[in-house]
Design a protein around this motif. Structure first.
Motif, PDB file in Angstrom:
ATOM      1  N   SER A 260       0.818  -1.217   0.000  1.00  0.00           N
ATOM      2  CA  SER A 260       0.000   0.000   0.000  1.00  0.00           C
ATOM      3  C   SER A 260       0.851   1.266   0.000  1.00  0.00           C
ATOM      4  O   SER A 260       0.418   2.312  -0.489  1.00  0.00           O
ATOM      5  CB  SER A 260      -0.939  -0.009   1.211  1.00  0.00           C
ATOM      6  OG  SER A 260      -0.201   0.075   2.423  1.00  0.00           O
ATOM      7  N   LYS A 261       2.048   1.188   0.559  1.00  0.00           N
ATOM      8  CA  LYS A 261       2.943   2.347   0.591  1.00  0.00           C
ATOM      9  C   LYS A 261       3.829   2.443  -0.644  1.00  0.00           C
ATOM     10  O   LYS A 261       4.585   3.417  -0.789  1.00  0.00           O
ATOM     11  CB  LYS A 261       3.841   2.293   1.830  1.00  0.00           C
ATOM     12  CG  LYS A 261       3.148   2.651   3.120  1.00  0.00           C
ATOM     13  CD  LYS A 261       4.169   2.735   4.253  1.00  0.00           C
ATOM     14  CE  LYS A 261       3.562   3.259   5.534  1.00  0.00           C
ATOM     15  NZ  LYS A 261       4.589   3.399   6.600  1.00  0.00           N
ATOM     16  N   SER A 262       3.755   1.445  -1.488  1.00  0.00           N
ATOM     17  CA  SER A 262       4.661   1.387  -2.635  1.00  0.00           C
ATOM     18  C   SER A 262       4.497   2.607  -3.535  1.00  0.00           C
ATOM     19  O   SER A 262       3.384   3.038  -3.827  1.00  0.00           O
ATOM     20  CB  SER A 262       4.392   0.116  -3.443  1.00  0.00           C
ATOM     21  OG  SER A 262       5.128   0.118  -4.642  1.00  0.00           O
ATOM     22  N   ALA A 263       5.631   3.160  -3.954  1.00  0.00           N
ATOM     23  CA  ALA A 263       5.618   4.329  -4.832  1.00  0.00           C
ATOM     24  C   ALA A 263       6.172   4.011  -6.202  1.00  0.00           C
ATOM     25  O   ALA A 263       6.290   4.903  -7.038  1.00  0.00           O
ATOM     26  CB  ALA A 263       6.425   5.459  -4.199  1.00  0.00           C
ATOM     27  N   ASP A 264       6.528   2.758  -6.461  1.00  0.00           N
ATOM     28  CA  ASP A 264       7.004   2.387  -7.788  1.00  0.00           C
ATOM     29  C   ASP A 264       6.632   0.931  -8.060  1.00  0.00           C
ATOM     30  O   ASP A 264       6.285   0.165  -7.162  1.00  0.00           O
ATOM     31  CB  ASP A 264       8.515   2.610  -7.928  1.00  0.00           C
ATOM     32  CG  ASP A 264       9.314   1.592  -7.125  1.00  0.00           C
ATOM     33  OD1 ASP A 264       8.799   1.130  -6.067  1.00  0.00           O
ATOM     34  OD2 ASP A 264      10.428   1.250  -7.533  1.00  0.00           O
ATOM     35  N   ALA A 265       6.698   0.552  -9.314  1.00  0.00           N
ATOM     36  CA  ALA A 265       6.250  -0.775  -9.743  1.00  0.00           C
ATOM     37  C   ALA A 265       7.104  -1.888  -9.137  1.00  0.00           C
ATOM     38  O   ALA A 265       6.588  -2.960  -8.795  1.00  0.00           O
ATOM     39  CB  ALA A 265       6.274  -0.868 -11.273  1.00  0.00           C
ATOM     40  N   THR A 267       8.726  -1.997  -6.245  1.00  0.00           N
ATOM     41  CA  THR A 267       8.389  -2.239  -4.843  1.00  0.00           C
ATOM     42  C   THR A 267       7.052  -2.971  -4.731  1.00  0.00           C
ATOM     43  O   THR A 267       6.876  -3.839  -3.875  1.00  0.00           O
ATOM     44  CB  THR A 267       8.331  -0.929  -4.060  1.00  0.00           C
ATOM     45  OG1 THR A 267       9.569  -0.228  -4.209  1.00  0.00           O
ATOM     46  CG2 THR A 267       8.080  -1.188  -2.585  1.00  0.00           C
ATOM     47  N   THR A 268       6.121  -2.618  -5.609  1.00  0.00           N
ATOM     48  CA  THR A 268       4.839  -3.336  -5.636  1.00  0.00           C
ATOM     49  C   THR A 268       5.054  -4.802  -5.956  1.00  0.00           C
ATOM     50  O   THR A 268       4.448  -5.685  -5.330  1.00  0.00           O
ATOM     51  CB  THR A 268       3.900  -2.710  -6.681  1.00  0.00           C
ATOM     52  OG1 THR A 268       3.666  -1.334  -6.345  1.00  0.00           O
ATOM     53  CG2 THR A 268       2.575  -3.455  -6.724  1.00  0.00           C
ATOM     54  N   GLN A 269       5.923  -5.081  -6.925  1.00  0.00           N
ATOM     55  CA  GLN A 269       6.214  -6.463  -7.291  1.00  0.00           C
ATOM     56  C   GLN A 269       6.892  -7.202  -6.135  1.00  0.00           C
ATOM     57  O   GLN A 269       6.622  -8.385  -5.906  1.00  0.00           O
ATOM     58  CB  GLN A 269       7.103  -6.505  -8.536  1.00  0.00           C
ATOM     59  CG  GLN A 269       7.391  -7.900  -9.070  1.00  0.00           C
ATOM     60  CD  GLN A 269       6.126  -8.649  -9.455  1.00  0.00           C
ATOM     61  OE1 GLN A 269       5.165  -8.049  -9.920  1.00  0.00           O
ATOM     62  NE2 GLN A 269       6.132  -9.974  -9.247  1.00  0.00           N
ATOM     63  N   ILE A 270       7.748  -6.519  -5.413  1.00  0.00           N
ATOM     64  CA  ILE A 270       8.398  -7.120  -4.246  1.00  0.00           C
ATOM     65  C   ILE A 270       7.344  -7.535  -3.212  1.00  0.00           C
ATOM     66  O   ILE A 270       7.402  -8.621  -2.644  1.00  0.00           O
ATOM     67  CB  ILE A 270       9.418  -6.147  -3.628  1.00  0.00           C
ATOM     68  CG1 ILE A 270      10.640  -6.026  -4.544  1.00  0.00           C
ATOM     69  CG2 ILE A 270       9.836  -6.608  -2.230  1.00  0.00           C
ATOM     70  CD1 ILE A 270      11.612  -4.946  -4.115  1.00  0.00           C
ATOM     71  N   SER A 271       6.364  -6.647  -2.997  1.00  0.00           N
ATOM     72  CA  SER A 271       5.285  -6.961  -2.059  1.00  0.00           C
ATOM     73  C   SER A 271       4.519  -8.208  -2.503  1.00  0.00           C
ATOM     74  O   SER A 271       4.195  -9.076  -1.684  1.00  0.00           O
ATOM     75  CB  SER A 271       4.328  -5.772  -1.942  1.00  0.00           C
ATOM     76  OG  SER A 271       3.183  -6.120  -1.199  1.00  0.00           O
ATOM     77  N   VAL A 272       4.251  -8.301  -3.785  1.00  0.00           N
ATOM     78  CA  VAL A 272       3.537  -9.475  -4.319  1.00  0.00           C
ATOM     79  C   VAL A 272       4.366 -10.744  -4.118  1.00  0.00           C
ATOM     80  O   VAL A 272       3.842 -11.782  -3.688  1.00  0.00           O
ATOM     81  CB  VAL A 272       3.201  -9.272  -5.808  1.00  0.00           C
ATOM     82  CG1 VAL A 272       2.655 -10.569  -6.415  1.00  0.00           C
ATOM     83  CG2 VAL A 272       2.196  -8.142  -5.987  1.00  0.00           C
ATOM     84  N   GLU A 273       5.664 -10.669  -4.397  1.00  0.00           N
ATOM     85  CA  GLU A 273       6.530 -11.840  -4.237  1.00  0.00           C
ATOM     86  C   GLU A 273       6.584 -12.293  -2.779  1.00  0.00           C
ATOM     87  O   GLU A 273       6.574 -13.493  -2.485  1.00  0.00           O
ATOM     88  CB  GLU A 273       7.945 -11.511  -4.734  1.00  0.00           C
ATOM     89  CG  GLU A 273       8.056 -11.334  -6.241  1.00  0.00           C
ATOM     90  CD  GLU A 273       7.732 -12.617  -6.993  1.00  0.00           C
ATOM     91  OE1 GLU A 273       7.992 -13.717  -6.449  1.00  0.00           O
ATOM     92  OE2 GLU A 273       7.194 -12.523  -8.109  1.00  0.00           O
ATOM     93  N   ILE A 274       6.635 -11.338  -1.873  1.00  0.00           N
ATOM     94  CA  ILE A 274       6.662 -11.686  -0.453  1.00  0.00           C
ATOM     95  C   ILE A 274       5.363 -12.388  -0.053  1.00  0.00           C
ATOM     96  O   ILE A 274       5.377 -13.393   0.677  1.00  0.00           O
ATOM     97  CB  ILE A 274       6.888 -10.431   0.405  1.00  0.00           C
ATOM     98  CG1 ILE A 274       8.324  -9.924   0.216  1.00  0.00           C
ATOM     99  CG2 ILE A 274       6.624 -10.720   1.882  1.00  0.00           C
ATOM    100  CD1 ILE A 274       8.621  -8.629   0.943  1.00  0.00           C
TER     101      ILE A 274
END
Length: 289
Positions: A260-265, A267-274
């Motif tokens: 939710s805090k991600s400011a770039d694609a 970091t968003t992908q990192i969140s999904v992988e986690i």
């Protein structure tokens, strides 16, 4: 030692003309759920059997079945009741006399099937209980060994996922300065495009506020703390499944906040992988005692 909830064990032994066989299988379950099947003649052992299984197995669906029968080669396998056979034959002859004719020939196997013609001798109750419980203990030892073997394999898989989450978190942490710098550059570029000349102090205050809002360092720190607790829990010598369930909920909470805090694609992908790794861990944890 960490244990899986999925295992099977069987034990057999012959004793004094009798054959005993235990089968115990376990699958995952939120609590201890024991299904016990005993021959009627051994029903008096139910309380002791439940106690012994409960001391060894703390969680899971347990199906335990005991088979008890004369051993094929046992001296007590077949015993004939000659008095009853004689009475049956005498009754048959009386039937023929009353019918005034000879009936069909006697079938020896049919006679043997008459209730009471064949009977099993009474087993020594105390010795039978001793043998049955001793075999149960051996079977449970085999079951626990199997649960521990699979538990070690599951723990290794969970540790692999933890390592994967740490690698993703490290990438996200390394990207923090670059992400914040890119946001600052994007804002300044946009202001230049529209020809705005904001107050430098006010702009700096807004940039600091934005950086704090998008900073995920705290979430990454909590992720690391939870991962360390998962690793510590896996080394405990007691049931850990429920505690790991709770820790996975906390890990998922931090992963969602990171997204939710991600400011770039990236970091968003990192969140999904986690979150994918956490879900894989959850599948393994569901099988742990």
């Amino acid at each position: 030692m960490i244990r899986s909830m999925t295992a099977y064990a069987g034990g057999e032994r012959e004793w004094d003309g009798w054959a005993l066989a235990w089968e115990v299988r376990t699958v995952n379950h939120r609590f201890l759920d024991l299904s016990l099947r005993l021959p009627e003649a051994l029903r008096f052992l139910e309380s002791e059997v439940r106690g012994r299984i409960g001391r060894q197995v703390r969680r899971g669906r347990v199906e335990a079945t005991l088979a008890w029968k004369p051993a094929v080669a046992g001296t007590a396998a077949i015993q004939l009741n000659p008095q009853l056979v004689g009475q049956l034959l005498e009754a048959a002859r009386e039937v023929e006399r009353l019918a005034a004719s000879s009936l069909a020939p006697f079938d020896a196997l049919a006679v043997l099937q008459w209730p009471g013609v064949l009977h099993q001798p009474e087993a020594d109750r105390d010795r039978l209980a001793e043998q049955t419980l001793a075999l149960l203990d051996e079977t449970l030892d085999q079951l626990i060994a199997g649960r521990e073997t699979e538990g070690r394999q599951l723990a290794a898989l969970i540790e692999e996922r933890c390592a994967g989450i740490r690698r993703q978190a490290a990438i996200a942490r390394e990207r923090l300065p670059a992400v914040l710098g890119a946001i600052r550059a994007r804002i300044l570029s946009r202001l230049a495009e529209i020809g705005a000349t904001p107050d430098a102090d006010r702009l700096e205050q807004e940039m600091v506020y934005l950086a704090q809002k998008l900073d995920v360092a705290e979430e990454l720190d909590r992720l690391e703390t939870h991962l360390n607790e998962v690793s510590r829990t896996l080394r405990q010598h007691e049931p850990v499944g429920r505690r790991l369930d709770f820790l996975l909920q906390e890990l998922n909470r931090e992963a969602n906040t990171l997204g939710s805090k991600s400011a770039d694609a990236e970091t968003t992908q990192i969140s999904v992988e986690i979150k994918v790794l956490i879900e894989q861990m959850r599948e393994q944890v569901q099988n742990l005692e």
